[in-house]
Design a protein around this motif. Sequence first.
Motif, PDB file in Angstrom:
ATOM      1  N   MET A  13     -10.405   9.535  -3.906  1.00  0.00           N
ATOM      2  CA  MET A  13     -11.301  10.197  -2.954  1.00  0.00           C
ATOM      3  C   MET A  13     -10.482  10.988  -1.939  1.00  0.00           C
ATOM      4  O   MET A  13      -9.288  10.768  -1.766  1.00  0.00           O
ATOM      5  CB  MET A  13     -12.222   9.170  -2.300  1.00  0.00           C
ATOM      6  CG  MET A  13     -13.206   8.621  -3.331  1.00  0.00           C
ATOM      7  SD  MET A  13     -14.323   7.358  -2.720  1.00  0.00           S
ATOM      8  CE  MET A  13     -15.408   8.345  -1.709  1.00  0.00           C
ATOM      9  N   GLU A  70      -7.693   9.755   0.653  1.00  0.00           N
ATOM     10  CA  GLU A  70      -6.393   9.258   0.195  1.00  0.00           C
ATOM     11  C   GLU A  70      -5.549  10.346  -0.453  1.00  0.00           C
ATOM     12  O   GLU A  70      -4.416  10.101  -0.838  1.00  0.00           O
ATOM     13  CB  GLU A  70      -6.589   8.112  -0.809  1.00  0.00           C
ATOM     14  CG  GLU A  70      -6.976   6.787  -0.179  1.00  0.00           C
ATOM     15  CD  GLU A  70      -8.386   6.792   0.372  1.00  0.00           C
ATOM     16  OE1 GLU A  70      -9.261   7.431  -0.241  1.00  0.00           O
ATOM     17  OE2 GLU A  70      -8.608   6.193   1.443  1.00  0.00           O
ATOM     18  N   THR A 102      -1.043  -0.583  -7.985  1.00  0.00           N
ATOM     19  CA  THR A 102      -1.883  -1.224  -6.978  1.00  0.00           C
ATOM     20  C   THR A 102      -0.998  -1.991  -6.001  1.00  0.00           C
ATOM     21  O   THR A 102       0.156  -2.322  -6.309  1.00  0.00           O
ATOM     22  CB  THR A 102      -2.851  -2.215  -7.642  1.00  0.00           C
ATOM     23  OG1 THR A 102      -2.058  -3.252  -8.246  1.00  0.00           O
ATOM     24  CG2 THR A 102      -3.693  -1.540  -8.703  1.00  0.00           C
ATOM     25  N   PRO A 103      -1.543  -2.307  -4.816  1.00  0.00           N
ATOM     26  CA  PRO A 103      -0.775  -3.141  -3.884  1.00  0.00           C
ATOM     27  C   PRO A 103      -0.332  -4.444  -4.541  1.00  0.00           C
ATOM     28  O   PRO A 103       0.766  -4.932  -4.292  1.00  0.00           O
ATOM     29  CB  PRO A 103      -1.771  -3.393  -2.747  1.00  0.00           C
ATOM     30  CG  PRO A 103      -2.707  -2.230  -2.791  1.00  0.00           C
ATOM     31  CD  PRO A 103      -2.823  -1.857  -4.242  1.00  0.00           C
ATOM     32  N   GLN A 104      -1.191  -4.993  -5.393  1.00  0.00           N
ATOM     33  CA  GLN A 104      -0.840  -6.229  -6.100  1.00  0.00           C
ATOM     34  C   GLN A 104       0.417  -6.033  -6.960  1.00  0.00           C
ATOM     35  O   GLN A 104       1.310  -6.876  -6.970  1.00  0.00           O
ATOM     36  CB  GLN A 104      -2.027  -6.642  -6.983  1.00  0.00           C
ATOM     37  CG  GLN A 104      -1.845  -7.925  -7.746  1.00  0.00           C
ATOM     38  CD  GLN A 104      -2.316  -9.147  -6.963  1.00  0.00           C
ATOM     39  OE1 GLN A 104      -3.330  -9.095  -6.278  1.00  0.00           O
ATOM     40  NE2 GLN A 104      -1.581 -10.229  -7.046  1.00  0.00           N
ATOM     41  N   TYR A 117     -14.774   0.316  -9.716  1.00  0.00           N
ATOM     42  CA  TYR A 117     -13.880   1.256 -10.408  1.00  0.00           C
ATOM     43  C   TYR A 117     -13.543   2.330  -9.384  1.00  0.00           C
ATOM     44  O   TYR A 117     -14.419   3.047  -8.905  1.00  0.00           O
ATOM     45  CB  TYR A 117     -14.580   1.876 -11.626  1.00  0.00           C
ATOM     46  CG  TYR A 117     -13.693   2.820 -12.399  1.00  0.00           C
ATOM     47  CD1 TYR A 117     -12.982   2.393 -13.504  1.00  0.00           C
ATOM     48  CD2 TYR A 117     -13.552   4.150 -11.995  1.00  0.00           C
ATOM     49  CE1 TYR A 117     -12.161   3.262 -14.212  1.00  0.00           C
ATOM     50  CE2 TYR A 117     -12.731   5.019 -12.685  1.00  0.00           C
ATOM     51  CZ  TYR A 117     -12.039   4.580 -13.796  1.00  0.00           C
ATOM     52  OH  TYR A 117     -11.217   5.440 -14.480  1.00  0.00           O
ATOM     53  N   LEU A 118     -12.289   2.409  -9.033  1.00  0.00           N
ATOM     54  CA  LEU A 118     -11.920   3.245  -7.888  1.00  0.00           C
ATOM     55  C   LEU A 118     -11.478   4.629  -8.346  1.00  0.00           C
ATOM     56  O   LEU A 118     -10.437   4.785  -8.969  1.00  0.00           O
ATOM     57  CB  LEU A 118     -10.788   2.581  -7.106  1.00  0.00           C
ATOM     58  CG  LEU A 118     -11.028   1.116  -6.697  1.00  0.00           C
ATOM     59  CD1 LEU A 118      -9.836   0.596  -5.891  1.00  0.00           C
ATOM     60  CD2 LEU A 118     -12.312   0.968  -5.904  1.00  0.00           C
ATOM     61  N   VAL A 119     -12.300   5.611  -8.043  1.00  0.00           N
ATOM     62  CA  VAL A 119     -11.885   6.995  -8.313  1.00  0.00           C
ATOM     63  C   VAL A 119     -11.131   7.510  -7.086  1.00  0.00           C
ATOM     64  O   VAL A 119     -11.329   7.015  -5.980  1.00  0.00           O
ATOM     65  CB  VAL A 119     -13.094   7.915  -8.616  1.00  0.00           C
ATOM     66  CG1 VAL A 119     -13.788   7.486  -9.891  1.00  0.00           C
ATOM     67  CG2 VAL A 119     -14.076   7.947  -7.456  1.00  0.00           C
ATOM     68  N   PRO A 178      -2.229   1.600 -12.932  1.00  0.00           N
ATOM     69  CA  PRO A 178      -2.152   2.025 -11.543  1.00  0.00           C
ATOM     70  C   PRO A 178      -1.222   1.153 -10.696  1.00  0.00           C
ATOM     71  O   PRO A 178      -1.111  -0.047 -10.916  1.00  0.00           O
ATOM     72  CB  PRO A 178      -3.594   1.906 -11.054  1.00  0.00           C
ATOM     73  CG  PRO A 178      -4.274   0.973 -11.992  1.00  0.00           C
ATOM     74  CD  PRO A 178      -3.586   1.134 -13.302  1.00  0.00           C
ATOM     75  N   LEU A 185      -2.780   5.537  -8.975  1.00  0.00           N
ATOM     76  CA  LEU A 185      -2.993   4.545  -7.915  1.00  0.00           C
ATOM     77  C   LEU A 185      -4.250   3.692  -8.073  1.00  0.00           C
ATOM     78  O   LEU A 185      -4.298   2.579  -7.564  1.00  0.00           O
ATOM     79  CB  LEU A 185      -3.076   5.246  -6.549  1.00  0.00           C
ATOM     80  CG  LEU A 185      -1.840   6.002  -6.081  1.00  0.00           C
ATOM     81  CD1 LEU A 185      -2.046   6.476  -4.650  1.00  0.00           C
ATOM     82  CD2 LEU A 185      -0.587   5.144  -6.168  1.00  0.00           C
ATOM     83  N   PHE A 186      -5.284   4.233  -8.679  1.00  0.00           N
ATOM     84  CA  PHE A 186      -6.592   3.583  -8.539  1.00  0.00           C
ATOM     85  C   PHE A 186      -7.300   3.193  -9.830  1.00  0.00           C
ATOM     86  O   PHE A 186      -7.839   2.108  -9.937  1.00  0.00           O
ATOM     87  CB  PHE A 186      -7.536   4.515  -7.756  1.00  0.00           C
ATOM     88  CG  PHE A 186      -7.060   4.853  -6.379  1.00  0.00           C
ATOM     89  CD1 PHE A 186      -6.970   3.867  -5.410  1.00  0.00           C
ATOM     90  CD2 PHE A 186      -6.695   6.150  -6.051  1.00  0.00           C
ATOM     91  CE1 PHE A 186      -6.533   4.164  -4.129  1.00  0.00           C
ATOM     92  CE2 PHE A 186      -6.259   6.458  -4.772  1.00  0.00           C
ATOM     93  CZ  PHE A 186      -6.180   5.469  -3.807  1.00  0.00           C
ATOM     94  N   PHE A 241       0.835  -1.205   0.000  1.00  0.00           N
ATOM     95  CA  PHE A 241       0.000   0.000   0.000  1.00  0.00           C
ATOM     96  C   PHE A 241       0.871   1.257   0.000  1.00  0.00           C
ATOM     97  O   PHE A 241       1.915   1.307   0.642  1.00  0.00           O
ATOM     98  CB  PHE A 241      -0.948   0.012   1.213  1.00  0.00           C
ATOM     99  CG  PHE A 241      -2.197  -0.781   0.987  1.00  0.00           C
ATOM    100  CD1 PHE A 241      -2.147  -2.171   0.938  1.00  0.00           C
ATOM    101  CD2 PHE A 241      -3.422  -0.158   0.800  1.00  0.00           C
ATOM    102  CE1 PHE A 241      -3.291  -2.926   0.713  1.00  0.00           C
ATOM    103  CE2 PHE A 241      -4.575  -0.901   0.575  1.00  0.00           C
ATOM    104  CZ  PHE A 241      -4.507  -2.282   0.528  1.00  0.00           C
TER     105      PHE A 241
END
Lengths: 797, 292
Positions: free
Chosen positions: A727, A730, A786-788, A723-725, A784, A703-704, A666
């Motif tokens: 916010m 963060e 991502t943590p993955q 679908y992560l916008v 993005p 990131l998202f 993260f």
Amino acid sequence: MTTRPAHRDILSVLDRPNSYIGKTVPRPNLDRLLQGRGLYVSDIELPRMAHVVFLRSPHAHAMIMAIDGGAAKRLPGVIAVVTGKELAAVITPWVGVLSHLKGLKSAPQSAIAIDRVCWQGEAVAAVVATSRAAAEDAAEHVTVEYRELEAVTDMRTALDPKTPVIHSALGDNLAFERTHDAGQVDRAFAQSDTVVEAEFVFGRHTGVTLEPRAVVADWNAAEARLTIYQGTQAPHMVQNIAALHLGLQEQQVRVVCKDVGGSFGIKVHIYADEMATYALSKLLRRPVKFVADRIESFNTDIHARDHRCMGRIGVERDGTITAFEIDDLTGIGPYSMYPRTSAIEANQVVNLVGSPYVTKNYRARARVVFQNKNLMCQYRAVGHPIACSVTEGLVDLVAMKIGVDPVEIRRRNLIADDAYPCASPSGLRFEKLSHHASLDKLLGMMDYQLLRAEQAELRKKNIHRGIGIASFVEVTNPSAAFYGVGGARISSQDGVAVRLDAQGSVICQTSITEQGQGSESLTAQIVGSVLGVSMERVRVILGDTDNTPYGGGTWASRGAGIGGEAALQAAKSLRKNILDVAAAILQSTAAELDIVSNSVVDADDGTPRIELKELARVVYFRPDTLPPGIQPELMATRHFVPREYPFAFTNGVQASWLEVDAETGFIKLLRHWVVEDCGTIINPQLVDEQIRGGVVQGLGAALFEKCIYDERGQLTNANMADYLVPMAAEMPDIDVGHVVSPTAESELGAKGAGEAGTAGAAAAVANAVNDALRPFGAIVTEIPLTPQVILTALARI
Amino acid sequence: MKASAFAYARATSIGNALGLLAAHGDKAKVLSGGQSLMPAMNLRLISPELIVDIGGIGELRGIALKGEVLSVGALTRHADLLKSPEIAAHSPLLTKAVAHVAHPAIRNRGTIGGSLAHADPASELPACMLALGAIIIVRGQAGERRIPAKDFFRGIYETALSAEELLVAIELPVTRKNAAYFFDEFARRHGDYAIAGLAADAVVKDGAFTNLHLAFFAVGDRPVLSSAACRLIDAVITPALMADASAALDEELEPHDDQQATASMRRHLAKVLLVRCVSTLLGRADLDARVA
């Protein structure tokens, strides 16, 4: 006529007394919007208005074997069920190509699919009913028989001989290819001490406007006129396209665009479902409303980015950059978007890679391929985030490799601030940029050395923070070189008309549009300043093809620079006309008079002579009292387009400070800094918030945000939960600073600012992540982040 | 995105609601806070014929301390849990967990009963019920059933609740002496569905666990009460024992792949949570790789 001393014309309008220019003043439309009294398309209700719902293809690629709307037509409230073939009686198909993008090809696209669907979400039938709910109920009863075809989804294999060709008439799936070769790239790489190569991957994402796309089309058969209420950035473009494909004259189409809930480039295009709505109104001879729901928005609002770009950079031992080379690949969906085309983003990538730097050795190839996914096209900062991420990613990777500080390598290679005018390796002409001054200012704002020390301390405690820097060049104020030269009827000039009303207030009609940027405010600020009229007495009218001058609208960061200059020139002209009348009334000369705080005053000592409302009273109601021969002209119109440079390039630099949790992958954004140079700043708060909003969209990409398609071409996250916008929780604090290099193209000197934030944010974050991961030897060149992705790069999973 | 037409009944009492549910069976849906139901209906993922709105039933509301048991009515909203002094005093794990439930707008409407009956495997409250050993009380026309939380959750959106029954309350044992708790989750954004989470309830004495309940969520089709925790009770925690417990945890989990995380990432994050939980509860920073 009186003659005025030369110095009054030379005196900048920016220096006038009581000027609003350069000041933070509240937007005139704020109260209306905050009190819920805005007028969005969704708010519009017309007599006999029907609602359309589009039945959309569940398949990415399929033949339409049969459509049966019989059961749906019998349901209560249903007015019509219309197929693509039926609608073709009133609207013609289009092909999204422009002649200056050599070799660009696309296939004819229909308002509603005929015989074949080419992406999941393409409309196959329209269900028109008395309410949206009734239309949705009925849509469930329309049966469509499909025969599925193989879907082309992976851009990397789209050009393989064994991959099906989506449009057989085009011969292959290659929509566009551009190559560029400047300087002596091979020799430069051969002579480099170090060469670094990496593949940069960018997720497909979209704009996610708060208000979805919305249209009310009202065909009035008695007038033979179509009125289109639409949230669009370019009303005159919509007028032209609608008329063209409905077989009408432009004067038969009026486009009205009131309040718009966000656009970001999403609303600068012509969408098939919007065209279908215009056509349905004409076919059914009644008003028809289409408001995209959120799923439709994800499936049909243009997507953007989705590039894979190989990049190579060479340096000498001291960090001097010797060459850049890129090979960019992007997949744009089954059609090139209309009318701006889907080749522009890749074209911009080729234009902009390496552009902040001195080296002239640059080779590029960009390929744009078709695939069975939603269409891609221009979204905020078109191409810039890709070019910036590739360029700045390469610069940081090579700096890391040769052990040079990221700031140092930029100082050594950025174009010197006194080197202008000059050109980029791709041939872009720069009037005046300020990379070094901007970098200096940024380093001061962030206290770079202190942050580096803090980073080193925290590393001892296993806390991994990173600093990322990204310089960029931004295209603003485009001339006809963008679209006009390619045959698109998209105006690059804008017009403003100003008139003094009978009580001395000002009505101002402008062809630029407002979607939240502050177009209304900046126009009122400029007009008020130049005229000497207080802002609350300036009423700005925009977004109506019947009631504004002809122009391009608001996109490509052009509203302030082009529309603002037209406003300035129109106000100057009106000011001269007012002073001529005043001179006649006052038995003075225009040169001896000025307008300050709504009154004509003596220029020398500011003594009030006649209020504007009194002057207007005389002109409009007692012209008989004016001296003979005076014909007052209290309305003036001016148009503007930049002529010397095809684009007003701006520049800036961003920095990100973040922490990576190396156990979980993260990322926590801690702080973000931007310094940009948009020339004259009209309203500092509006500019800063444009930058911040742009940064947030760039951070979303970093990131998202990602449209996730499966291998069959199904969009699997078309909702706001998946679908992560970005916010607020963060987002970091974003500090904004400015360097001001006005363009000499206009008296106003303003360049664009709306896309700068988006241009460099992701690059700064990616560089900061790699800086943070340096102790682990892990490098990430994919967004993005991502943590993955991070955990995979760290080999923890 | 409009729901299909449906009938609506506002139940006047539990008996009235149960009568409606008995008459309509699985064609009816109970509306509590509506934070999962309404989006699902608007997306037409479900199209119930009848909505039984239980929002007006006063006896389903309220938090009450009865001896050693804290009783929470099914209609208690997340926002009320969050600001309840009784919950904070007697079930602080819940206070901590609720702060992670979505966003204020959703917490203002969503209810504990709705969350438990919905049984989203990524949601916080079911895991808390497991960790705390809650009893979930459901009522049907035949009478009341008291179901231990560990028997209540049966799969994705699946519970022991039948279509004719109503979840009316939960009972939580109040916090014991030397109790300690831990709650954390990993979500892409604050308020998003967790991609791995842990609710832990423990008793710590002299630097060791005398009791430990670890309820992991978002790492399977339902919250998982880990038996790996048993290895850590009444034991001296060493890195070797932690590795042992991690391996045991790995055996228990059956996480899924989705867009936010692969199964292997979920396993990894669950193990990170285990270590962070133990090191936090025992004050053993040495166990945590971040500060090693």
